[in-house]
Design a protein around this motif. Structure first.
Motif, mmCIF file in Angstrom:
data_model
loop_
_atom_site.group_PDB
_atom_site.id
_atom_site.type_symbol
_atom_site.label_atom_id
_atom_site.label_comp_id
_atom_site.label_asym_id
_atom_site.label_seq_id
_atom_site.Cartn_x
_atom_site.Cartn_y
_atom_site.Cartn_z
ATOM 1 N N PHE A 97 46.064 39.631 53.721
ATOM 2 C CA PHE A 97 46.332 40.449 52.535
ATOM 3 C C PHE A 97 46.321 39.627 51.262
ATOM 4 O O PHE A 97 46.895 39.988 50.256
ATOM 5 N N LYS A 98 45.624 38.481 51.303
ATOM 6 C CA LYS A 98 45.583 37.594 50.139
ATOM 7 C C LYS A 98 44.648 38.109 49.053
ATOM 8 O O LYS A 98 44.927 37.978 47.870
ATOM 9 N N ASP A 99 43.498 38.689 49.457
ATOM 10 C CA ASP A 99 42.537 39.156 48.466
ATOM 11 C C ASP A 99 43.141 40.304 47.656
ATOM 12 O O ASP A 99 42.856 40.452 46.470
ATOM 13 N N ARG A 100 43.962 41.099 48.335
ATOM 14 C CA ARG A 100 44.658 42.179 47.638
ATOM 15 C C ARG A 100 45.473 41.615 46.465
ATOM 16 O O ARG A 100 45.378 42.087 45.340
ATOM 17 N N GLU A 101 46.219 40.556 46.756
ATOM 18 C CA GLU A 101 47.067 39.940 45.733
ATOM 19 C C GLU A 101 46.208 39.374 44.601
ATOM 20 O O GLU A 101 46.499 39.553 43.415
ATOM 21 N N LEU A 102 45.135 38.676 44.978
ATOM 22 C CA LEU A 102 44.297 38.031 43.965
ATOM 23 C C LEU A 102 43.623 39.060 43.062
ATOM 24 O O LEU A 102 43.507 38.851 41.853
ATOM 25 N N MET A 103 43.190 40.176 43.633
ATOM 26 C CA MET A 103 42.498 41.184 42.817
ATOM 27 C C MET A 103 43.486 41.971 41.978
ATOM 28 O O MET A 103 43.202 42.330 40.845
ATOM 29 N N GLN A 104 44.644 42.242 42.561
ATOM 30 C CA GLN A 104 45.624 43.043 41.835
ATOM 31 C C GLN A 104 46.198 42.266 40.659
ATOM 32 O O GLN A 104 46.379 42.796 39.577
ATOM 33 N N ARG A 105 46.475 40.977 40.880
ATOM 34 C CA ARG A 105 47.163 40.224 39.842
ATOM 35 C C ARG A 105 46.205 39.544 38.881
ATOM 36 O O ARG A 105 46.548 39.330 37.722
ATOM 37 N N ASN A 106 45.043 39.141 39.364
ATOM 38 C CA ASN A 106 44.152 38.369 38.497
ATOM 39 C C ASN A 106 42.677 38.741 38.696
ATOM 40 O O ASN A 106 41.872 37.910 39.126
ATOM 41 N N PRO A 107 42.318 39.987 38.383
ATOM 42 C CA PRO A 107 40.932 40.413 38.640
ATOM 43 C C PRO A 107 39.906 39.657 37.792
ATOM 44 O O PRO A 107 38.782 39.440 38.239
ATOM 45 N N HIS A 108 40.300 39.225 36.591
ATOM 46 C CA HIS A 108 39.319 38.566 35.716
ATOM 47 C C HIS A 108 38.936 37.188 36.235
ATOM 48 O O HIS A 108 37.822 36.724 36.000
ATOM 49 N N GLN A 109 39.863 36.527 36.937
ATOM 50 C CA GLN A 109 39.538 35.239 37.541
ATOM 51 C C GLN A 109 38.371 35.419 38.508
ATOM 52 O O GLN A 109 37.446 34.605 38.554
ATOM 53 N N LEU A 110 38.411 36.515 39.271
ATOM 54 C CA LEU A 110 37.329 36.802 40.210
ATOM 55 C C LEU A 110 36.036 37.123 39.459
ATOM 56 O O LEU A 110 34.963 36.611 39.804
ATOM 57 N N ILE A 111 36.150 37.951 38.419
ATOM 58 C CA ILE A 111 34.943 38.322 37.662
ATOM 59 C C ILE A 111 34.314 37.083 37.024
ATOM 60 O O ILE A 111 33.093 36.898 37.051
#
Ligand SMILES: Cc1cc2nc3c(=O)[nH]c(=O)nc-3n(C[C@H](O)[C@H](O)[C@H](O)COP(=O)(O)O)c2cc1C
Ligand code: SF4
Ligand code: FES
Lengths: 446, 242
Positions: A97-111
């Protein structure tokens, strides 16, 4: 007195400032240095240098297989055919459930990571394939992508570089198998999500037949950090073969389940006891999956191993997606094996026989075990079925069941035998899988 | 030699031949056609939405068609009608220029696309490993009891509550094992729950009230604290998250 918890703290890079309430908004992200790296990448940095840094950093895929990310980028052909990037945000493996946390809290880092990786791979179309259940996170991504378009970080001629990038958030609809990279491609093409035969690998022939880079959310979220700080800085975290930090999802029978970001190579004991608080009061750890439900279970004696790709492989298991599921002494291992097998049986796409039939028979045999209708010989049959699955399937979903199930039968065989024996005295077991009431055996032809 | 010449010494059994079994297609009916938009009565907003979705994919101009929007289009149908109704699927098929059977075959692959009526609200109760160890099965029992849904069916694909308003379904790992045992109510996550929460949720859904505001994932802090002190290497961080 409770045993003293070993001292350990998190090393947060990806999750640094993740607690800031508005970090998912572009302005807040920028105020913490966000998109500065993309600007440099699109205006100053050399593409070859970036690909080198990604390779040099040793950043390994965080989605399961641990393949070096930079290598994948360098495999992409250099022609002008349309190339694609797919961010794997399907995250459906039990325990992850790590990707959930990363996308929810910091979506722009991914973008930002996707934008930089796309530039490095000369890619014009990118997709985030997010599991349909993550509706809230999908909404957050939709908003973030719209903001990034409006600010000129996505779209045509980004930051005057001449590079175009379209990014689409594509929601899945509930199928674990779509996390497998080639099934993901089929799902993206609007088909039933069946895995494809490899080779050709996606880097050569992927989405719409074009070269495609597929990476996990966490892998891509690391990209801006590698490019901003350089490969040497990245390698100062973690071990030689597993550089960097890892967001580890810890769940099951522990006091403080959740996501913790640590350097790779920390001790499992520090993770499970130090960060996650250890087992619930009055209980002891019996077994744990170190890398999601597809990893062979380990035992308490393995708790002092370092948590890295190489050390988990040496211990006969794997780090996988970095999800630790802890089972304590209240959990029956045969039941755990059955629960695990049922999941893979349900999720098997049915394309190849060893997986479709193997998961089915494994479930049936384990049901007999827990119902007390099995004989010890059945345990050997279960093991041999697993052997016939491993390495004989189109994708590794079949192996993903066979590996943990065989590990459980091998390591906890005594418990399986006890369950069978305990049930055998209360009921008369037969091989047809149905108890025959005593007294009617003759009628049944025995 | 023609591979399909019958063997000379083959003695037929003279049984009736089912054409569907030999050709893979029912000879009595016509192969399914792509429905005409004018025949399906597709609401304008649904048509526009699906067209916009199709427009997002690079295969929109390809000759093989533009199927990439299949799953998003089926989501749109489900949002419009509550489930993927046969009429809704025909409408989407007409807009996308594919056969309804194609979309149905896609929909049947995915657990979240529902091919049967499924109530106004959906409660997915995770019964996978971490939730199961923390009481997921008992939580599903409690939801069935509170709503009057059939427990046997709820564990195998979902069951409607006694009043038909709520669908309760056991589900595989929803990616929130930190909340175990947890549920997804109308696509929002809640946990960890106790058996008693089930009745509260069902009552709240019936009253149209906010579901368990205190147990929502959105409110959950990072377990290691919101702020962790940086070390030298993270302190000198350039790029994002400085
Ligand atoms: C059955 C199956 C399910 C998978 N599920 C996921 C997933 O949910 N997320 C993911 O990132 N990778 C998943 N993978 C791994 C992907 O196939 C692929 O290796 C990965 O996305 C590559 O990205 P990485 O190199 O960044 O890890 C799965 C693999 C298999 C066989
Ligand atoms: S191994 Fe299983 S899931 Fe993978 S392709 Fe074969 S049947 Fe499908
Ligand atoms: S096991 Fe329930 S959310 Fe993962």
């Amino acid at each position: 007195m409770a045993p003293k918890e070993p001292g350990i703290k998190e090393t947060r890079i990806l999750l640094r400032h993740a607690g800031v309430p508005d970090l998912h908004k572009l302005a807040t992200y920028e105020s913490y240095g966000g998109y500065a790296t993309q600007k440099r990448a699109y205006t100053e940095l050399e593409i070859d240098w970036m690909v080198d840094q990604l390779e040099e950093s040793g950043l390994r895929g965080r989605g399961g297989a641990g393949f070096p990310m930079g290598k994948k980028v360098s495999f992409l052909p250099h022609g002008d055919e349309a190339k694609y990037l797919c961010c794997n945000a399907d995250e459906s493996e039990p325990g992850a459930f790590k990707d959930r946390e990363l996308m929810q809290r910091n979506p722009h880092q991914l973008i930002e990571g996707i934008a930089i990786a796309s530039l490095a791979g000369d890619i014009g179309h990118a997709f985030i394939f997010i599991r349909g259940e993550y509706d809230k996170q999908g909404d957050i991504l939709d908003e973030a992508v719209a903001e990034a378009y409006a600010a000129g970080y996505l779209g045509k001629n980004i930051l005057g570089s001449g590079h175009d990038l379209e990014l689409v958030v594509h929601r899945g609809a509930g199928a674990y198998i779509c996390g497998e990279e080639t099934a993901l491609l089929d799902a993206l093409e609007g088909k039933r999500g069946n895995p494809r035969l490899k080779p050709p690998f996606p880097a050569v022939q992927g989405l719409y037949g074009g070269p495609t880079l597929i990476n996990n959310v966490e892998t891509l979220s690391n990209v801006p950090h590698v490019i901003a700080n350089g490969a040497d800085w990245f390698k100062s975290f973690g071990t030689e073969q597993s550089p960097g930090t890892k967001v580890v999802s810890i769940s099951g029978c522990v006091k403080r389940p959740g996501n913790y970001e640590v350097e790779l190579g920390v001790k499992l004991r520090d993770l499970i006891f130090g960060l996650a608080g250890g087992p619930l009061d009055g209980h002891e750890i019996k077994a744990f999956y170190p890398g999601g439900s597809s990893s062979p279970v380990l035992e308490p004696k393995d708790l002092d191993l370092p948590y890295s790709f190489e050390s988990m492989a040496e211990a006969g298991s794997m780090l996988g997606s970095g999800s630790i599921i802890v089972a304590d002494d209240s959990v029956s291992i045969p039941h755990l094996a059955l629960r695990t097998a049922r999941f893979y049986h349900h999720e098997s796409c049915g394309k190849c026989t060893p997986c479709r039939e193997g998961t089915n028979w494994t479930v049936k045999m384990l049901e007999r075990v827990v119902r007390g209708e099995a004989t010890p010989m059945d345990l050997d049959i279960i093991s041999s079925v697993q052997k016939n699955i491993i390495g004989h399937c189109l994708c590794v979903l079949g192996d993903s069941m066979a590996m943990p199930v065989s590990a459980m039968v091998n390591k906890f065989r005594k418990e399986f035998e006890e369950v069978i024996a305990a049930a055998a005295v209360s009921e008369f077991p037969t091989l047809v899988g149905r108890p025959i009431p005593v007294g009617t055996q003759e009628a049944a032809g025995h | 030699m023609d591979r399909y010449t019958p063997l000379e010494d083959f003695v037929g059994l003279d049984l009736p031949v089912d054409q569907a079994n030999t050709t893979g297609r029912d000879q009595l009916g016509e192969p399914e056609q792509i429905p005409e938009l004018s025949d399906v009565n597709c609401p304008d907003e649904l048509r526009q939405l699906i067209e916009a979705l199709m427009d997002r994919y690079p295969d929109k101009d390809s000759r093989e068609g533009h199927k990439s929007a299949s799953i998003p289009a089926l989501w749109a149908v489900q949002r419009q009608y509550g489930w993927c109704t046969p009429e809704g699927i025909r409408q989407a098929a007409a807009v996308m220029k594919v056969t309804p059977a194609y979309l149905e075959s896609v929909a049947s692959f995915y657990d979240l696309l529902r091919l049967e009526p499924s109530g106004k609200s959906q409660v997915l109760v995770c019964t996978n490993i971490s939730c199961w160890m923390r009481g997921g099965d008992e939580l599903l029992d409690a939801f069935c009891e509170a709503s009057g849904a059939d427990r046997g069916k709820a564990g195998h694909g979902g069951a409607l509550s006694a009043d038909g308003e709520v669908m309760v379904s056991g589900f595989e790992c929803l990616g929130a094992c930190d909340l175990a045992p947890m549920v997804s109510v109308n696509e929002r996550y809640f946990g960890p729950l106790e058996a008693a929460d089930a009745k509260t949720v069902i009552d709240q859904l019936r009253e149209g009230a906010d579901v368990l505001p205190g147990k929502s994932l959105a409110k959950r802090p990072l377990p290691g604290g919101e702020d962790v002190p940086a070390d030298d290497r993270t302190d000198s961080l350039k790029g994002p998250n400085q």
